[in-house]
Design a protein around this motif. Structure first.
Motif, PDB file in Angstrom:
ATOM      1  N   UNK A  74       0.837  -1.208   0.000  1.00 27.79           N
ATOM      2  CA  UNK A  74       0.000   0.000   0.000  1.00 27.79           C
ATOM      3  C   UNK A  74       0.870   1.257   0.000  1.00 27.79           C
ATOM      4  N   UNK A  75       0.323   2.333  -0.533  1.00 29.83           N
ATOM      5  CA  UNK A  75       1.033   3.609  -0.565  1.00 29.83           C
ATOM      6  C   UNK A  75       1.236   4.114   0.858  1.00 29.83           C
ATOM      7  N   UNK A  76       2.441   4.616   1.137  1.00 27.51           N
ATOM      8  CA  UNK A  76       2.779   5.189   2.440  1.00 27.51           C
ATOM      9  C   UNK A  76       2.791   6.700   2.344  1.00 27.51           C
ATOM     10  N   UNK A  77       2.327   7.371   3.409  1.00 27.93           N
ATOM     11  CA  UNK A  77       2.342   8.831   3.472  1.00 27.93           C
ATOM     12  C   UNK A  77       2.999   9.259   4.771  1.00 27.93           C
ATOM     13  N   UNK A  78       3.922  10.217   4.659  1.00 28.77           N
ATOM     14  CA  UNK A  78       4.523  10.834   5.831  1.00 28.77           C
ATOM     15  C   UNK A  78       4.092  12.301   5.858  1.00 28.77           C
TER      16      UNK A  78
ATOM     17  N   UNK B  35      -2.342   4.197   2.879  1.00 29.77           N
ATOM     18  CA  UNK B  35      -3.614   4.169   2.176  1.00 29.77           C
ATOM     19  C   UNK B  35      -4.168   2.751   2.281  1.00 29.77           C
ATOM     20  N   UNK B  36      -5.466   2.565   2.067  1.00 30.61           N
ATOM     21  CA  UNK B  36      -6.044   1.218   2.132  1.00 30.61           C
ATOM     22  C   UNK B  36      -5.339   0.253   1.183  1.00 30.61           C
ATOM     23  N   UNK B  37      -5.465  -1.062   1.458  1.00 34.57           N
ATOM     24  CA  UNK B  37      -4.805  -2.065   0.610  1.00 34.57           C
ATOM     25  C   UNK B  37      -5.136  -1.939  -0.878  1.00 34.57           C
ATOM     26  N   UNK B  38      -6.255  -1.324  -1.216  1.00 37.49           N
ATOM     27  CA  UNK B  38      -6.598  -1.130  -2.630  1.00 37.49           C
ATOM     28  C   UNK B  38      -5.551  -0.306  -3.360  1.00 37.49           C
ATOM     29  N   UNK B  39      -4.677   0.380  -2.614  1.00 41.62           N
ATOM     30  CA  UNK B  39      -3.645   1.192  -3.263  1.00 41.62           C
ATOM     31  C   UNK B  39      -2.430   0.364  -3.690  1.00 41.62           C
ATOM     32  N   UNK B  40      -2.463  -0.939  -3.475  1.00 45.03           N
ATOM     33  CA  UNK B  40      -1.378  -1.789  -3.991  1.00 45.03           C
ATOM     34  C   UNK B  40      -1.409  -1.723  -5.515  1.00 45.03           C
ATOM     35  N   UNK B  41      -0.269  -1.788  -6.135  1.00 47.45           N
ATOM     36  CA  UNK B  41      -0.232  -1.751  -7.592  1.00 47.45           C
ATOM     37  C   UNK B  41      -0.137  -0.357  -8.172  1.00 47.45           C
ATOM     38  N   UNK B  42       0.045   0.654  -7.330  1.00 49.24           N
ATOM     39  CA  UNK B  42       0.164   2.029  -7.796  1.00 49.24           C
ATOM     40  C   UNK B  42       1.534   2.232  -8.440  1.00 49.24           C
ATOM     41  N   UNK B  43       1.531   2.876  -9.614  1.00 46.78           N
ATOM     42  CA  UNK B  43       2.779   3.182 -10.316  1.00 46.78           C
ATOM     43  C   UNK B  43       2.990   4.680 -10.517  1.00 46.78           C
ATOM     44  N   UNK B  44       1.961   5.487 -10.210  1.00 50.94           N
ATOM     45  CA  UNK B  44       2.071   6.931 -10.353  1.00 50.94           C
ATOM     46  C   UNK B  44       1.462   7.641  -9.161  1.00 50.94           C
TER      47      UNK B  44
END
Length: 194
Positions: free
Chosen positions: A87-91, A101-110
């Motif tokens: 999942x996408x990480x935010x600091x 972000x929720x697990x649905x954010x796996x696979x993000x490339x942009x």
């Protein structure tokens, strides 16, 4: 950005002002963090921060998996990282630990952060583009681009969002009643900026 070297240019003169070498090999992503730092990430799963004025490496964050994309808000208050299969990480500014972000954010490339850091756009290879609130981590808007998406970008004022992919560039308005404009390309669109 070439292999393990990051070169920073003065946009007025075109002169190289810094050459930053990553000891970890292939770099895949770079972002300015406010006015004073540059962040880079790549295959080794490490984010490195290079601080002005001499761009000395000042901080390192390990993330689990190859870094595919990273972005920071213009004011430097938000940094987001997408890594392979995670999942996408935010600091947020001053935070030691990331939020996810929720697990649905796996696979993000942009990734693209709005200028004020209030929202984050994610794009996946399947063409799914989502705008998330950076405070509540909820999906606020969804858009559909062509499969093969590679990059997303926000306009500085947050009014438009662009996505680029294998053969298409698409631009949306982000306000209520969002509209889109589509431009075809004969070849792959590798990156986009607004």
């Amino acid at each position: 950005l070439a292999g393990s070297r990051l070169e920073l240019l003065d946009v007025t003169s075109g002169v190289v002002v810094a050459k930053l070498d990553s000891p970890a090999g292939m770099l895949a992503a770079v972002a300015f963090v406010g006015d004073d730092a540059v962040a880079s990430g790549g295959a080794d799963g490490t984010i490195r921060f290079w601080q002005r004025p001499d761009f000395a490496k000042t901080l390192r964050r390990d993330v689990d998996g190859e870094v595919l994309a990273l972005t920071a808000s213009a004011d430097g208050t938000l940094l987001a990282v997408a890594s392979r299969g995670k999942p996408v990480r935010l600091w947020s500014a001053g935070a030691d630990e990331p939020r996810f972000l929720p697990p649905a954010s796996r696979g993000v490339v942009g990734l693209a952060a709005s200028g004020d850091g209030s929202s984050l756009a994610t794009g996946a290879r399947d063409g799914e583009v989502t705008i998330w609130g950076s405070d509540d981590l909820l999906a606020h808007q969804h858009f559909r681009a062509a499969p093969g998406l590679r990059s997303v970008a926000y306009a500085a004022d947050g009014s438009r969002l662009a996505a680029a992919g294998d053969t298409e560039l698409r631009v949306w308005t982000t306000r209520a009643g969002a509209t889109s404009e589509r431009r075809g390309h004969s070849g792959a669109v590798l990156d986009v900026a607004v």
